[in-house]
Design a protein around this motif. Structure first.
Motif, PDB file in Angstrom:
ATOM      1  N   ALA A  27       0.847  -1.190   0.000  1.00  0.00           N
ATOM      2  CA  ALA A  27       0.000   0.000   0.000  1.00  0.00           C
ATOM      3  C   ALA A  27       0.879   1.234   0.000  1.00  0.00           C
ATOM      4  CB  ALA A  27      -0.913   0.007   1.222  1.00  0.00           C
ATOM      5  N   ILE A  28       0.640   2.111  -0.946  1.00  0.00           N
ATOM      6  CA  ILE A  28       1.352   3.385  -1.016  1.00  0.00           C
ATOM      7  C   ILE A  28       0.435   4.417  -0.371  1.00  0.00           C
ATOM      8  CG2 ILE A  28       2.444   5.078  -2.526  1.00  0.00           C
ATOM      9  CD1 ILE A  28       3.681   2.220  -2.649  1.00  0.00           C
ATOM     10  N   LEU A  29       0.863   4.941   0.750  1.00  0.00           N
ATOM     11  CA  LEU A  29       0.008   5.843   1.521  1.00  0.00           C
ATOM     12  C   LEU A  29       0.606   7.235   1.674  1.00  0.00           C
ATOM     13  CD1 LEU A  29      -1.014   3.258   4.256  1.00  0.00           C
ATOM     14  CD2 LEU A  29      -2.250   3.875   2.174  1.00  0.00           C
ATOM     15  N   THR A  30       1.664   7.506   0.921  1.00  0.00           N
ATOM     16  CA  THR A  30       2.306   8.814   0.954  1.00  0.00           C
ATOM     17  C   THR A  30       2.695   9.186  -0.461  1.00  0.00           C
ATOM     18  OG1 THR A  30       4.136  10.096   1.871  1.00  0.00           O
ATOM     19  CG2 THR A  30       4.562   7.786   1.425  1.00  0.00           C
ATOM     20  N   GLU A  31       2.926  10.446  -0.712  1.00  0.00           N
ATOM     21  CA  GLU A  31       3.291  10.868  -2.060  1.00  0.00           C
ATOM     22  C   GLU A  31       4.794  11.101  -2.215  1.00  0.00           C
ATOM     23  OE1 GLU A  31       1.528  15.177  -0.819  1.00  0.00           O
ATOM     24  OE2 GLU A  31       0.317  13.640  -1.735  1.00  0.00           O
ATOM     25  N   TRP A  32       5.592  10.471  -1.381  1.00  0.00           N
ATOM     26  CA  TRP A  32       7.036  10.616  -1.473  1.00  0.00           C
ATOM     27  C   TRP A  32       7.528  10.115  -2.827  1.00  0.00           C
ATOM     28  CZ3 TRP A  32       8.514   8.185   3.883  1.00  0.00           C
ATOM     29  CH2 TRP A  32       8.102   9.043   4.903  1.00  0.00           C
ATOM     30  N   ASP A  33       8.442  10.868  -3.426  1.00  0.00           N
ATOM     31  CA  ASP A  33       8.960  10.530  -4.749  1.00  0.00           C
ATOM     32  C   ASP A  33       9.664   9.182  -4.798  1.00  0.00           C
ATOM     33  OD1 ASP A  33       7.968  12.793  -5.984  1.00  0.00           O
ATOM     34  OD2 ASP A  33       9.804  13.952  -5.703  1.00  0.00           O
ATOM     35  N   GLU A  34      10.235   8.720  -3.692  1.00  0.00           N
ATOM     36  CA  GLU A  34      10.968   7.456  -3.714  1.00  0.00           C
ATOM     37  C   GLU A  34      10.090   6.303  -4.189  1.00  0.00           C
ATOM     38  OE1 GLU A  34      11.539   5.430   0.401  1.00  0.00           O
ATOM     39  OE2 GLU A  34      11.451   7.589   0.773  1.00  0.00           O
ATOM     40  N   PHE A  35       8.788   6.361  -3.944  1.00  0.00           N
ATOM     41  CA  PHE A  35       7.898   5.283  -4.378  1.00  0.00           C
ATOM     42  C   PHE A  35       7.766   5.232  -5.898  1.00  0.00           C
ATOM     43  CE2 PHE A  35       6.582   5.876   0.024  1.00  0.00           C
ATOM     44  CZ  PHE A  35       6.627   4.561   0.463  1.00  0.00           C
ATOM     45  N   LYS A  36       8.013   6.336  -6.576  1.00  0.00           N
ATOM     46  CA  LYS A  36       7.930   6.375  -8.033  1.00  0.00           C
ATOM     47  C   LYS A  36       9.133   5.694  -8.688  1.00  0.00           C
ATOM     48  CE  LYS A  36       5.616  10.854  -7.872  1.00  0.00           C
ATOM     49  NZ  LYS A  36       5.738  12.278  -8.234  1.00  0.00           N
ATOM     50  N   ASN A  37      10.219   5.546  -7.939  1.00  0.00           N
ATOM     51  CA  ASN A  37      11.474   5.097  -8.529  1.00  0.00           C
ATOM     52  C   ASN A  37      11.875   3.667  -8.181  1.00  0.00           C
ATOM     53  OD1 ASN A  37      11.913   7.693  -9.680  1.00  0.00           O
ATOM     54  ND2 ASN A  37      12.524   8.429  -7.673  1.00  0.00           N
ATOM     55  N   TYR A  38      11.032   2.935  -7.512  1.00  0.00           N
ATOM     56  CA  TYR A  38      11.366   1.554  -7.171  1.00  0.00           C
ATOM     57  C   TYR A  38      11.364   0.675  -8.416  1.00  0.00           C
ATOM     58  CZ  TYR A  38      10.663   2.612  -2.198  1.00  0.00           C
ATOM     59  OH  TYR A  38      10.752   3.123  -0.936  1.00  0.00           O
ATOM     60  N   ASP A  39      12.075  -0.429  -8.340  1.00  0.00           N
ATOM     61  CA  ASP A  39      12.102  -1.423  -9.411  1.00  0.00           C
ATOM     62  C   ASP A  39      10.907  -2.356  -9.181  1.00  0.00           C
ATOM     63  OD1 ASP A  39      12.533  -3.556 -11.122  1.00  0.00           O
ATOM     64  OD2 ASP A  39      14.684  -3.687 -10.695  1.00  0.00           O
ATOM     65  N   TYR A  40       9.780  -2.007  -9.774  1.00  0.00           N
ATOM     66  CA  TYR A  40       8.557  -2.762  -9.527  1.00  0.00           C
ATOM     67  C   TYR A  40       8.575  -4.141 -10.170  1.00  0.00           C
ATOM     68  CZ  TYR A  40       6.550   1.042  -6.947  1.00  0.00           C
ATOM     69  OH  TYR A  40       6.324   1.990  -5.975  1.00  0.00           O
ATOM     70  N   GLU A  41       9.367  -4.348 -11.203  1.00  0.00           N
ATOM     71  CA  GLU A  41       9.517  -5.704 -11.751  1.00  0.00           C
ATOM     72  C   GLU A  41      10.209  -6.606 -10.733  1.00  0.00           C
ATOM     73  OE1 GLU A  41      11.102  -5.899 -15.712  1.00  0.00           O
ATOM     74  OE2 GLU A  41       9.710  -4.368 -16.430  1.00  0.00           O
ATOM     75  N   LYS A  42      11.227  -6.079 -10.060  1.00  0.00           N
ATOM     76  CA  LYS A  42      11.928  -6.830  -9.019  1.00  0.00           C
ATOM     77  C   LYS A  42      10.980  -7.111  -7.845  1.00  0.00           C
ATOM     78  CE  LYS A  42      15.919  -6.414  -5.926  1.00  0.00           C
ATOM     79  NZ  LYS A  42      17.085  -5.584  -5.566  1.00  0.00           N
ATOM     80  N   ILE A  43      10.212  -6.116  -7.466  1.00  0.00           N
ATOM     81  CA  ILE A  43       9.258  -6.290  -6.362  1.00  0.00           C
ATOM     82  C   ILE A  43       8.224  -7.348  -6.725  1.00  0.00           C
ATOM     83  CG2 ILE A  43       7.377  -5.150  -5.104  1.00  0.00           C
ATOM     84  CD1 ILE A  43       9.133  -2.606  -5.092  1.00  0.00           C
ATOM     85  N   TYR A  44       7.663  -7.262  -7.931  1.00  0.00           N
ATOM     86  CA  TYR A  44       6.649  -8.222  -8.362  1.00  0.00           C
ATOM     87  C   TYR A  44       7.200  -9.640  -8.354  1.00  0.00           C
ATOM     88  CZ  TYR A  44       3.135 -10.565 -11.183  1.00  0.00           C
ATOM     89  OH  TYR A  44       2.172 -11.436 -11.625  1.00  0.00           O
ATOM     90  N   ALA A  45       8.420  -9.804  -8.826  1.00  0.00           N
ATOM     91  CA  ALA A  45       9.030 -11.141  -8.887  1.00  0.00           C
ATOM     92  C   ALA A  45       9.156 -11.772  -7.506  1.00  0.00           C
ATOM     93  CB  ALA A  45      10.396 -11.056  -9.562  1.00  0.00           C
ATOM     94  N   SER A  46       9.319 -10.953  -6.465  1.00  0.00           N
ATOM     95  CA  SER A  46       9.528 -11.484  -5.116  1.00  0.00           C
ATOM     96  C   SER A  46       8.233 -11.669  -4.332  1.00  0.00           C
ATOM     97  CB  SER A  46      10.455 -10.564  -4.321  1.00  0.00           C
ATOM     98  OG  SER A  46       9.784  -9.385  -3.918  1.00  0.00           O
ATOM     99  N   MET A  47       7.137 -11.138  -4.845  1.00  0.00           N
ATOM    100  CA  MET A  47       5.874 -11.178  -4.106  1.00  0.00           C
ATOM    101  C   MET A  47       5.115 -12.478  -4.352  1.00  0.00           C
ATOM    102  SD  MET A  47       4.504  -7.242  -4.521  1.00  0.00           S
ATOM    103  CE  MET A  47       3.089  -7.454  -3.426  1.00  0.00           C
ATOM    104  N   ALA A  48       4.253 -12.826  -3.387  1.00  0.00           N
ATOM    105  CA  ALA A  48       3.308 -13.925  -3.578  1.00  0.00           C
ATOM    106  C   ALA A  48       2.272 -13.460  -4.600  1.00  0.00           C
ATOM    107  CB  ALA A  48       2.645 -14.285  -2.251  1.00  0.00           C
TER     108      ALA A  48
END
Length: 86
Positions: A27-48
């Motif tokens: 859950a993204i609950l803040t508008e901090w710029d760091e959330f825009k720059n994550y490697d979401y492919e890497k995150i998705y690969a590690s998630m259930a």
């Protein structure tokens, strides 16, 4: 703690990739710029799977996340998917 069992039920991490490992949702609950720059492919690969993102600030590229495979829910916006089983 004023909420018995909370510390055993909630895991926190300073590393976003570690925090998402094995999780079904983030859950993204803040508008901090760091959330825009994550490697979401890497995150998705590690998630259930299925893997969900709840974007409470509507700061992410939802189309790109859906292409990766996430089920994205923009809080406060209509869901573009139609559900026939509801």
């Amino acid at each position: 703690s004023n909420t018995p069992g909370l510390e055993e039920a909630v895991t926190t991490s300073k590393d976003p990739y570690d925090a998402c490992n094995g999780a079904h949702a983030m859950a993204i609950l803040t508008e901090w710029d760091e959330f825009k720059n994550y490697d979401y492919e890497k995150i998705y690969a590690s998630m259930a799977k299925p893997a969900f993102i709840f974007d409470g600030r509507n700061i992410l590229d939802h189309d790109a996340l859906r292409k990766i495979g996430f089920e994205v829910h923009a809080i406060g916006h209509p869901d573009p998917n139609e559900f026939s089983d509801l």
